[in-house]
Design an enzyme around this catalytic site. Sequence first.
Site, PDB file in Angstrom:
ATOM      1  N   SER A 109       0.825  -1.202   0.000  1.00  0.00           N
ATOM      2  CA  SER A 109       0.000   0.000   0.000  1.00  0.00           C
ATOM      3  C   SER A 109       0.865   1.261   0.000  1.00  0.00           C
ATOM      4  O   SER A 109       1.922   1.300   0.633  1.00  0.00           O
ATOM      5  CB  SER A 109      -0.880   0.001   1.254  1.00  0.00           C
ATOM      6  OG  SER A 109      -1.518   1.258   1.419  1.00  0.00           O
ATOM      7  N   TYR A 132      -1.836   5.815  -4.606  1.00  0.00           N
ATOM      8  CA  TYR A 132      -2.827   6.884  -4.519  1.00  0.00           C
ATOM      9  C   TYR A 132      -2.206   8.100  -5.184  1.00  0.00           C
ATOM     10  O   TYR A 132      -1.031   8.391  -4.950  1.00  0.00           O
ATOM     11  CB  TYR A 132      -3.156   7.226  -3.065  1.00  0.00           C
ATOM     12  CG  TYR A 132      -4.078   6.232  -2.395  1.00  0.00           C
ATOM     13  CD1 TYR A 132      -5.396   6.078  -2.836  1.00  0.00           C
ATOM     14  CD2 TYR A 132      -3.654   5.471  -1.308  1.00  0.00           C
ATOM     15  CE1 TYR A 132      -6.256   5.174  -2.219  1.00  0.00           C
ATOM     16  CE2 TYR A 132      -4.507   4.562  -0.692  1.00  0.00           C
ATOM     17  CZ  TYR A 132      -5.801   4.424  -1.159  1.00  0.00           C
ATOM     18  OH  TYR A 132      -6.649   3.533  -0.554  1.00  0.00           O
ATOM     19  N   THR A 158      -5.180   2.853  -7.600  1.00  0.00           N
ATOM     20  CA  THR A 158      -6.510   2.855  -6.979  1.00  0.00           C
ATOM     21  C   THR A 158      -7.319   4.015  -7.550  1.00  0.00           C
ATOM     22  O   THR A 158      -6.901   5.167  -7.480  1.00  0.00           O
ATOM     23  CB  THR A 158      -6.405   2.967  -5.450  1.00  0.00           C
ATOM     24  OG1 THR A 158      -5.758   1.795  -4.957  1.00  0.00           O
ATOM     25  CG2 THR A 158      -7.779   3.074  -4.796  1.00  0.00           C
ATOM     26  N   LYS A 233      -7.261  -0.488 -10.355  1.00  0.00           N
ATOM     27  CA  LYS A 233      -7.926  -1.167  -9.240  1.00  0.00           C
ATOM     28  C   LYS A 233      -9.150  -0.374  -8.786  1.00  0.00           C
ATOM     29  O   LYS A 233      -9.017   0.770  -8.364  1.00  0.00           O
ATOM     30  CB  LYS A 233      -6.950  -1.323  -8.074  1.00  0.00           C
ATOM     31  CG  LYS A 233      -7.547  -1.988  -6.830  1.00  0.00           C
ATOM     32  CD  LYS A 233      -6.489  -2.179  -5.747  1.00  0.00           C
ATOM     33  CE  LYS A 233      -7.043  -2.896  -4.538  1.00  0.00           C
ATOM     34  NZ  LYS A 233      -7.831  -1.991  -3.673  1.00  0.00           N
ATOM     35  N   SER A 255     -12.754  -4.412  -7.901  1.00  0.00           N
ATOM     36  CA  SER A 255     -12.650  -4.155  -6.465  1.00  0.00           C
ATOM     37  C   SER A 255     -13.662  -3.105  -6.055  1.00  0.00           C
ATOM     38  O   SER A 255     -13.931  -2.168  -6.815  1.00  0.00           O
ATOM     39  CB  SER A 255     -11.229  -3.660  -6.149  1.00  0.00           C
ATOM     40  OG  SER A 255     -11.130  -3.227  -4.804  1.00  0.00           O
ATOM     41  N   HIS A 257     -13.046  -1.812  -2.982  1.00  0.00           N
ATOM     42  CA  HIS A 257     -12.219  -1.286  -1.893  1.00  0.00           C
ATOM     43  C   HIS A 257     -12.599  -1.950  -0.557  1.00  0.00           C
ATOM     44  O   HIS A 257     -12.685  -1.300   0.475  1.00  0.00           O
ATOM     45  CB  HIS A 257     -12.392   0.241  -1.800  1.00  0.00           C
ATOM     46  CG  HIS A 257     -11.188   0.966  -1.273  1.00  0.00           C
ATOM     47  ND1 HIS A 257     -10.460   1.859  -2.029  1.00  0.00           N
ATOM     48  CD2 HIS A 257     -10.573   0.922  -0.063  1.00  0.00           C
ATOM     49  CE1 HIS A 257      -9.462   2.345  -1.294  1.00  0.00           C
ATOM     50  NE2 HIS A 257      -9.514   1.783  -0.097  1.00  0.00           N
ATOM     51  N   ARG A 312      -8.250  -8.407   4.067  1.00  0.00           N
ATOM     52  CA  ARG A 312      -8.461  -8.561   5.520  1.00  0.00           C
ATOM     53  C   ARG A 312      -7.878  -9.845   6.103  1.00  0.00           C
ATOM     54  O   ARG A 312      -7.350  -9.811   7.219  1.00  0.00           O
ATOM     55  CB  ARG A 312      -9.949  -8.455   5.860  1.00  0.00           C
ATOM     56  CG  ARG A 312     -10.481  -7.016   5.752  1.00  0.00           C
ATOM     57  CD  ARG A 312     -11.910  -6.922   6.264  1.00  0.00           C
ATOM     58  NE  ARG A 312     -12.472  -5.588   6.137  1.00  0.00           N
ATOM     59  CZ  ARG A 312     -13.111  -5.133   5.057  1.00  0.00           C
ATOM     60  NH1 ARG A 312     -13.256  -5.927   4.002  1.00  0.00           N
ATOM     61  NH2 ARG A 312     -13.595  -3.904   5.026  1.00  0.00           N
TER      62      ARG A 312
END
Length: 370
Positions: A109, A132, A158, A233, A255, A257, A312
């Site tokens: 990330s 980002y 993203t 994404k 996705s 998110h 997750r």
Amino acid sequence: MRTDEITNVTEYEALAKEKLPKMIFDYYASGAEDQWTLRENRSAFSRILFRPRILVDVSKIDLATTVLGFKISMPIMIAPTAMQKMAHPEGEYATARAASAAGTIMTLSSWATSSVEEVASTGPGIRFFQLYVYKDRSIVAQLVKRAERAGFKAIALTVDTPVLGRREADIKNRFTLPPHLTLKNFEGLNLGKLDKTDNSGLASYVAGQVDRSLNWKDVKWLQTITSLPILVKGVLTAEDARMAIEVGAAGIIVSNHGARQLDYVPATIVALEEVVKAAQGRVPVFLDGGIRRGTDVFKALALGASGVFIGRPVVFSLAADGEAGVRKVLQMLRDEFELTMALSGCRSLKEITRNYIVTEWDRPRIAPRI
């Protein structure tokens, strides 16, 4: 429950909840607003059933595949999840080592608590970098160059976060990054800290830093500053799949998110087929969201995904048991997926086709009772 008693991926969530402070667990676990899409990302898988074929020689099963030309051991990869040192002191280092040991890809990330250079220093491994786009484009260019220099092999851009979704748990908890941690990739730019606010500290940070004017032209711009392939994404529709291909994306990640942005969008497993059909095999399509079982992986591939990303399960297992937890999650998913293939009569990924499943949305395909 002890970590040595765990028999499936979902069980790590309860262990993580026991171990982590409420603010941190809620940050990882929650979704946007009513959390309808959060529940749906999981429950939609139960509306897809198998049509297994019997008496197939499944003595040898091959799970290997290639992603953007890189050979990996299985079509199960690690999605970008932010601030992993909140889960465990070793954070992204542990995740990187676990991914490498499993022979799969880790996506780091932008908002990691370890830098691209630090993650690269953990040793060999195929790694992608999630990006980002900040208002200050020189920061973006610098970051992409650093990822490239550190040996990252692709950029996952993203595109579903011009503003942060309304995550009410974070608002209630006044979420902020614990004081001993920083967003390591931005540390030298004085953008590594989240302010403590009366709201979600992350929402305020995004409002201040992330560029909400981001559009398709910027995907073109990104290709002028890097030779790395770009995965888009956050695609959920055929229209956007076609646009992504038009502007030169090397792949698409379906996705929502982790159901943390716009609530009441479909589960990714429901949106997948529309995107796959629009892509027409021109670029690979991947699925992110809701994967907890090997059966889920099989269903995604049967609907046309080239692979899946897990989010997750990584942070929950990391919280419960560090690197060993993440390794175990990857191993359990691999074992379950291999078992599903064997019991469905598939020996390689290319044998997994739409004929092996039936979805609730195509029930008429089932032969009528005579």
